[in-house]
Design an enzyme around this catalytic site. Structure first.
Site, PDB file in Angstrom:
ATOM      1  N   ASP A  26      43.705 144.497  17.612  1.00  0.00           N
ATOM      2  CA  ASP A  26      42.361 145.189  17.433  1.00  0.00           C
ATOM      3  C   ASP A  26      42.281 146.213  18.387  1.00  0.00           C
ATOM      4  OD1 ASP A  26      39.823 145.708  16.248  1.00  0.00           O
ATOM      5  OD2 ASP A  26      38.731 143.919  17.308  1.00  0.00           O
ATOM      6  N   GLY A  27      41.298 147.302  18.177  1.00  0.00           N
ATOM      7  CA  GLY A  27      40.867 148.154  19.136  1.00  0.00           C
ATOM      8  C   GLY A  27      41.803 149.583  18.975  1.00  0.00           C
ATOM      9  N   ARG A  39      40.599 158.128  13.701  1.00  0.00           N
ATOM     10  CA  ARG A  39      40.996 156.761  14.033  1.00  0.00           C
ATOM     11  C   ARG A  39      42.400 156.206  13.556  1.00  0.00           C
ATOM     12  NH1 ARG A  39      37.021 152.868  14.342  1.00  0.00           N
ATOM     13  NH2 ARG A  39      38.395 151.195  12.942  1.00  0.00           N
ATOM     14  N   HIS A  43      45.720 154.053  14.806  1.00  0.00           N
ATOM     15  CA  HIS A  43      46.492 153.132  14.062  1.00  0.00           C
ATOM     16  C   HIS A  43      48.182 153.521  14.298  1.00  0.00           C
ATOM     17  CE1 HIS A  43      43.174 151.163  12.690  1.00  0.00           C
ATOM     18  NE2 HIS A  43      42.709 152.448  11.756  1.00  0.00           N
ATOM     19  N   GLU A  73      39.009 141.972   4.564  1.00  0.00           N
ATOM     20  CA  GLU A  73      37.637 142.321   4.701  1.00  0.00           C
ATOM     21  C   GLU A  73      37.783 144.082   5.002  1.00  0.00           C
ATOM     22  OE1 GLU A  73      38.252 139.316   6.004  1.00  0.00           O
ATOM     23  OE2 GLU A  73      37.333 138.522   4.138  1.00  0.00           O
ATOM     24  N   ASN A  74      39.051 144.471   5.422  1.00  0.00           N
ATOM     25  CA  ASN A  74      39.235 145.802   5.757  1.00  0.00           C
ATOM     26  C   ASN A  74      38.890 146.909   4.723  1.00  0.00           C
ATOM     27  OD1 ASN A  74      41.772 144.949   8.157  1.00  0.00           O
ATOM     28  ND2 ASN A  74      39.360 145.504   8.849  1.00  0.00           N
TER      29      ASN A  74
HETATM   30  C1  IPE Z   1      40.711 142.235  12.356  1.00  0.00           C
HETATM   31  O1  IPE Z   1      39.879 143.167  12.969  1.00  0.00           O
HETATM   32  C2  IPE Z   1      41.627 142.327  11.362  1.00  0.00           C
HETATM   33  C3  IPE Z   1      42.630 143.167  12.075  1.00  0.00           C
HETATM   34  C4  IPE Z   1      43.123 143.149  13.190  1.00  0.00           C
HETATM   35  C5  IPE Z   1      43.677 143.609  10.890  1.00  0.00           C
HETATM   36  P1  IPE Z   1      38.583 143.850  12.681  1.00  0.00           P
HETATM   37  O2  IPE Z   1      38.401 145.118  13.364  1.00  0.00           O
HETATM   38  O3  IPE Z   1      38.583 144.353  11.025  1.00  0.00           O
HETATM   39  O4  IPE Z   1      37.603 142.712  12.618  1.00  0.00           O
HETATM   40  P2  IPE Z   1      36.058 142.916  12.954  1.00  0.00           P
HETATM   41  O5  IPE Z   1      35.363 143.516  11.690  1.00  0.00           O
HETATM   42  O6  IPE Z   1      35.808 143.423  14.020  1.00  0.00           O
HETATM   43  O7  IPE Z   1      35.638 141.340  13.111  1.00  0.00           O
HETATM   44  C1  IPE Z   2      42.711 146.998  14.441  1.00  0.00           C
HETATM   45  O1  IPE Z   2      41.955 148.152  15.149  1.00  0.00           O
HETATM   46  C2  IPE Z   2      43.350 147.624  13.229  1.00  0.00           C
HETATM   47  C3  IPE Z   2      42.806 147.251  11.924  1.00  0.00           C
HETATM   48  C4  IPE Z   2      41.982 146.402  11.770  1.00  0.00           C
HETATM   49  C5  IPE Z   2      43.590 147.694  10.894  1.00  0.00           C
HETATM   50  P1  IPE Z   2      40.405 148.669  14.676  1.00  0.00           P
HETATM   51  O2  IPE Z   2      40.484 149.823  13.634  1.00  0.00           O
HETATM   52  O3  IPE Z   2      39.541 147.601  14.227  1.00  0.00           O
HETATM   53  O4  IPE Z   2      39.674 149.160  16.050  1.00  0.00           O
HETATM   54  P2  IPE Z   2      38.348 149.313  16.528  1.00  0.00           P
HETATM   55  O5  IPE Z   2      37.855 147.853  16.413  1.00  0.00           O
HETATM   56  O6  IPE Z   2      37.616 150.247  15.594  1.00  0.00           O
HETATM   57  O7  IPE Z   2      38.471 149.741  17.665  1.00  0.00           O
HETATM   58 MG    MG Z   3      38.387 146.371  14.999  1.00  0.00          MG
END
Ligand code: IPE
Ligand code: IPE
Ligand code: MG
Length: 241
Positions: A26-27, A39, A43, A73-74
């Site tokens: 995450d992040g 964004r 990635h 959910e993504n």
């Molecule tokens: C969890 O991260 C899913 C992945 C790392 C693929 P998200 O960023 O989607 O989770 P939430 O929405 O903060 O719970």
């Molecule tokens: C995790 O990073 C990757 C995926 C969920 C695909 P995020 O895209 O959720 O990064 P933040 O949470 O917005 O920083």
């Molecule tokens: Mg995230």
């Protein structure tokens, strides 16, 4: 003074490594935002972290690592980002398969086919298949993965006889992770303390490690810190120490 990589490595007990590590990466978005970049730039940088993390796993002799790359959910994200993530996975696999083969890695995709087009699925599954003769570390990519969907799909496929004979021990054989031991350690980057639908069934007794480090900054040293922290835990599985 902060310890360097070699010092951390020297502290690690290679006989007591987790067999299976799950990672909620995450992040990436926050990392990009800090740099005023889109964004997807985050990635792409995150994909580089995966490469170095896999490398360390092989060096240490880990057996299984599961990377959470895209949740069910993504799909709620803007269309551009979703498309970008699907494309990134495919391009990353094309680039990495020779590398994975060189490291004797078995690649497995865990997740649902729902919402993904046939051509795309064929391509990514073909790539994973190219590693199936290897017998080293297993890298699982949880892609279009959701723990609840995994459980519901498993139940729907059970025959009445299988339901009658079902037990907590045997249920795992019907999940996408069949044959893979439960994760001993689950790491989440970026400080969020939630599972976000990752390995719900399998994580019943996993140790959790959350770091504020954003996934693109999660380097080998960060991974060693997580593994050392794991080695300081007492796992009791309901018993007493
Ligand atoms: C969890 O991260 C899913 C992945 C790392 C693929 P998200 O960023 O989607 O989770 P939430 O929405 O903060 O719970
Ligand atoms: C995790 O990073 C990757 C995926 C969920 C695909 P995020 O895209 O959720 O990064 P933040 O949470 O917005 O920083
Ligand atoms: Mg995230």
């Amino acid at each position: 003074m902060a310890k360097d990589y070699q010092e951390l490595l020297d502290l690690l007990d290679l006989q007591k490594l987790p067999k299976h590590v799950g990672i909620i990466m995450d992040g990436n978005g926050r990392w990009a935002k800090q740099r005023r970049r889109p964004r997807l730039y985050g990635h792409r940088q995150g994909a580089k972290s995966v490469r170095s993390n896999v490398e360390l796993g092989v060096e240490l002799g880990l057996k299984y690592i599961t990377y959470y790359a895209f949740s069910t959910e993504n799909w709620n994200r803007p269309e551009d980002e979703v498309k970008g993530l699907l494309k990134l996975l495919k391009e990353h696999l094309i680039k990495e398969i020779p590398n994975l083969n060189k490291q004797n890695i078995v690649l497995k995709l865990l997740g649902s086919e729902q919402g993904l087009d046939k051509g795309y699925l064929n391509e990514i599954n073909d790539m994973a298949r190219q590693t199936h003769r290897n017998n080293g570390m297993q890298v699982n990519i949880a892609f279009n993965y959701g723990g609840r969907l995994e459980i519901v799909e498993a139940i729907k496929k059970l025959s009445p006889k299988e339901i009658a004979e079902l037990s907590p021990e045997s249920f795992g054989d019907h999940l996408w992770t069949a044959g893979i031991p439960d994760p001993d350690l689950i790491i989440r980057t970026s400080g969020e303390m939630r599972l976000s639908n990752f390995l719900l069934w399998q994580s019943a007794y996993s140790e959790f490690y959350v770091t504020n480090t954003l996934w693109p900054d999660f380097d080998k040293k960060e991974m060693l810190k997580a593994l050392l922290n794991y080695q300081s835990r007492t796992r009791k599985f309901g018993g007493i120490a």
